[in-house]
Design an enzyme around this catalytic site. Structure first.
Site, short mmCIF file in Angstrom:
data_model
loop_
_atom_site.label_atom_id
_atom_site.label_comp_id
_atom_site.label_asym_id
_atom_site.label_seq_id
_atom_site.Cartn_x
_atom_site.Cartn_y
_atom_site.Cartn_z
CB VAL A 53 38.97 44.35 40.39
CG1 VAL A 53 37.59 44.18 41.03
CG2 VAL A 53 39.99 44.82 41.43
CG HIS A 106 33.44 41.95 43.23
ND1 HIS A 106 34.08 41.43 44.33
CD2 HIS A 106 32.14 41.57 43.36
CE1 HIS A 106 33.21 40.77 45.08
NE2 HIS A 106 32.02 40.83 44.51
#
Ligand code: ZN
Length: 233
Positions: A84, A99
């Protein structure tokens, strides 16, 4: 390819499941679940704020740069990442963020006037926890927590790429988190040659075609140099 925390580790970003991994010192249940956030949003935000600070001070490493270069060099080179941190993008790659992104936020209660999620690059965030500019309620990081589903469109694109690829690389991930881990199994069933690059053996190691036990930055730089040499020959 599927990338995980091991790709960002050479940039100084801690991994989750390795020997020095964050989940050895912190409880995922408290910091990366909807229930943990409901219990203590400030604690969760302190953890994300700390990680945003680390990432903002870090630079993409050779692994990010090699993968971005391969994406320009080879046709249909899809990078799906569990990370991320945005370091792939900072190296110039176009990635499927399975994600989400630590640099995006969303209204926790998804109020009607707020967009689905939006960019937020404040480091540090003050005050904690931050509030939604649209309704005054809580903001949350626009990341996928344990127990939450992945974005269906993003996952469908990754699945489609896995189904039609000739070579699938698993880089810097213990390949345990589903459904992301199912991507390489899907690619393998569809006939892809599967290569794993990770410093330690994983649950995938026995089932892939080649398992390279190495740091992602070193391994990818070596493979890239070998590709250049082969192209020159
Ligand atoms: Zn709101």
């Amino acid at each position: 390819m599927l990338t995980g925390a091991g790709v960002s580790a050479p940039s100084g970003i801690p991994t989750f499941r390795g020997d020095e991994g964050l989940w050895r010192r912190h409880r995922a249940e408290d910091l990366a679940t909807p229930e943990g956030f409901a219990r203590d949003p400030r604690l969760v935000w302190e953890w994300y704020d700390w990680r945003r600070g680390l990432i903002a001070a870090a630079e993409p490493n050779a692994a990010h740069h090699v993968l971005a270069r391969w994406q320009r060099r080879f046709q249909r080179c899809t990078i799906a990442t569990q990370n991320v941190d945005g370091l792939h993008e900072r190296a110039g790659a176009d990635v499927l963020r399975l994600h989400g992104s630590i640099w995006r936020v969303a209204c926790h209660r998804r109020c009607a006037s707020s967009p689905r999620d939006w960019e937020d690059h404040r480091v540090p965030i003050e005050p904690l926890p931050p509030s939604c500019p649209y309704c005054g309620g809580l903001l949350r990081p626009a990341v996928v927590w344990f127990g939450e589903p992945l974005d269906t469109d993003v996952f469908a694109q990754a699945y489609e790429a896995a189904a039609s690829c000739e070579v699938f690389l698993i880089i810097g991930t213990s390949a345990q988190v589903q459904p992301a881990a199912s991507l390489w199994e899907h690619a393998r069933r569809a006939g892809a040659f599967v290569i794993e690059i990770n410093p330690t053996r994983t649950v995938a190691s026995d089932d892939v075609d080649v398992s390279i036990q190495a740091d992602a930055a070193h391994a990818l730089a070596s493979i890239d140099a070998a590709l250049d040499a082969a192209a020159d020959a």
